[in-house]
Motif scaffolding. Structure first.
Motif, short mmCIF file in Angstrom:
data_model
loop_
_atom_site.label_atom_id
_atom_site.label_comp_id
_atom_site.label_asym_id
_atom_site.label_seq_id
_atom_site.Cartn_x
_atom_site.Cartn_y
_atom_site.Cartn_z
N LEU A 218 -14.57 -6.33 7.98
CA LEU A 218 -14.10 -7.27 6.96
C LEU A 218 -13.13 -6.56 6.03
CD1 LEU A 218 -14.22 -9.94 5.30
CD2 LEU A 218 -16.16 -8.92 4.06
N VAL A 219 -11.98 -7.20 5.80
CA VAL A 219 -11.02 -6.70 4.81
C VAL A 219 -10.85 -7.79 3.75
CG1 VAL A 219 -8.69 -5.86 4.37
CG2 VAL A 219 -9.82 -5.32 6.54
N VAL A 220 -11.22 -7.47 2.53
CA VAL A 220 -11.03 -8.40 1.40
C VAL A 220 -9.74 -7.99 0.70
CG1 VAL A 220 -11.99 -9.30 -0.74
CG2 VAL A 220 -13.52 -8.69 1.15
N LYS A 221 -8.71 -8.83 0.86
CA LYS A 221 -7.42 -8.52 0.25
C LYS A 221 -7.32 -9.23 -1.11
CE LYS A 221 -3.54 -8.30 2.37
NZ LYS A 221 -3.26 -6.87 2.13
N THR A 222 -6.91 -8.49 -2.09
CA THR A 222 -6.64 -9.07 -3.41
C THR A 222 -5.21 -8.73 -3.79
OG1 THR A 222 -7.65 -7.10 -4.41
CG2 THR A 222 -9.03 -9.05 -4.22
N VAL A 223 -4.42 -9.79 -4.06
CA VAL A 223 -3.00 -9.61 -4.39
C VAL A 223 -2.67 -10.46 -5.61
CG1 VAL A 223 -2.35 -9.12 -2.00
CG2 VAL A 223 -2.33 -11.49 -2.82
N ASP A 224 -1.58 -10.10 -6.27
CA ASP A 224 -1.13 -10.91 -7.41
C ASP A 224 -0.16 -11.98 -6.92
OD1 ASP A 224 1.27 -9.63 -6.94
OD2 ASP A 224 1.12 -8.29 -8.67
#
Length: 317
Positions: A218-224
């Motif tokens: 699992l990759v949890v990506k957080t971006v603006d």
């Protein structure tokens, strides 16, 4: 002319006879040497091994132990001299398959196996070597695991007594562990943990538990808003009971056992996604758009007050 030919013939015959005699002599010498060598070898092979020298007033103890592959294992041993039926005193520490001198008497031997074993009532006599052949004392456990990329994954494991829950030892998957025969529970340190109950270990045998590939990635990506990565704290919880499985940071992969999870991003405000399915051997990417942290504002410069005027000196009257 005739006499000359006769003379040459006689010389040839004599030379031939001499050659035969010399050859026979050499052959007989070689045979005799071989016979002596063979006899000596037979004599030497019949000799008993040299007796070990034991110090005056001492006896000796050699403990032989085999592992699950029938090979000698140098387990550490402790010798306790028995005082009476209920008590003993520590005397020496040594290694299996090596001779240890001890004062005559009765001994208890503690073996540093997993778990430890104690053998009581071993008699040591003065001037003699006691050989205690315990045979095969262990079996082995091998737990095979693969990660989401189908390569060997080395997870920590704990071996536990089923009744008491007491941990016996800790080890790793994909490595063979020698352990005393018995029935054990095994905890495998995946996220979340997995358990194998009542695993039986037999002396002289290897037990293999092949779990195969049990995790997905699992990759949890957080971006603006500009799609620029923003690092945030992440919590992974089981969907069925909200038990916390893992706490990590976003934008990095996490190996999880296949199942459904709730994903929480500890941003401001918090965000989450429910019932995210993780499949063994596959990668899942979940993306959150979060607010970029505001740039730190510099504190306003403090206003300066003008210094008060100095009082004028008063002239004396």
């Amino acid at each position: 002319m005739r006499n000359k030919k006769l003379t040459i013939g006689i010389i040839v015959i004599i030379a031939f006879i001499g050659f035969i005699l010399i050859t026979k002599s050499i052959i007989s010498k070689i045979k005799g040497k071989k016979a002596v060598t063979a006899a000596q070898t037979k004599k030497d092979s019949g000799k008993s091994p040299s007796k070990k020298i034991i110090s005056k007033g001492k006896g000796a103890l050699t403990v032989k132990i085999l592992n699950s592959k029938k090979a000698a294992i140098p387990l550490r041993l402790k010798a306790f001299k028995a005082i009476d039926n209920d008590s003993s005193v520590y005397i020496a520490s040594f290694v299996a398959d090596r001779t240890q001198e001890l004062a005559p008497g009765d001994y208890d031997i503690e073996i540093d196996s997993i778990p430890q074993k104690i053998y009581k009532g071993i008699r040591i006599d003065q001037g003699k070597e006691t050989i205690e052949d315990l045979g095969c004392l262990t079996g082995s456990i091998l737990i095979r695991t693969l990660n989401s990329k189908k390569t060997p994954a080395y997870y920590p494991i704990r071996i536990i007594y089923p009744k008491s829950g007491e941990m016996i030892t800790a080890y790793m998957t994909n490595k063979s562990l020698e352990i005393a025969p018995g029935v054990y529970d095994i905890e495998i340190g995946t996220s979340p943990r997995q358990y194998k109950k009542n695993v039986k270990v037999d002396a002289g045998k290897e037990g293999i538990i092949d779990l195969g590939c049990v995790t997905g990635r699992l990759v949890v990506k957080t971006v603006d808003d500009n799609k620029k990565d923003v690092r945030q704290s992440v919590r992974i919880l089981k969907s069925e009971n909200s038990e916390i499985v893992s706490s990590s940071l976003s934008n990095r992969p996490i190996e999880l056992v296949g199942g459904k999870y709730n994903i929480e991003v500890l941003s401001t405000p918090r965000q989450d996604k429910k019932n995210v399915l993780i499949s063994a051997g596959e990668e899942s990417v979940i993306e959150f758009i979060v607010r970029a942290p505001d740039a730190a504002q510099k504190p306003a410069a403090a206003s300066r007050r003008p210094a008060p005027p100095r009082p004028k000196p008063i002239k004396a009257q």
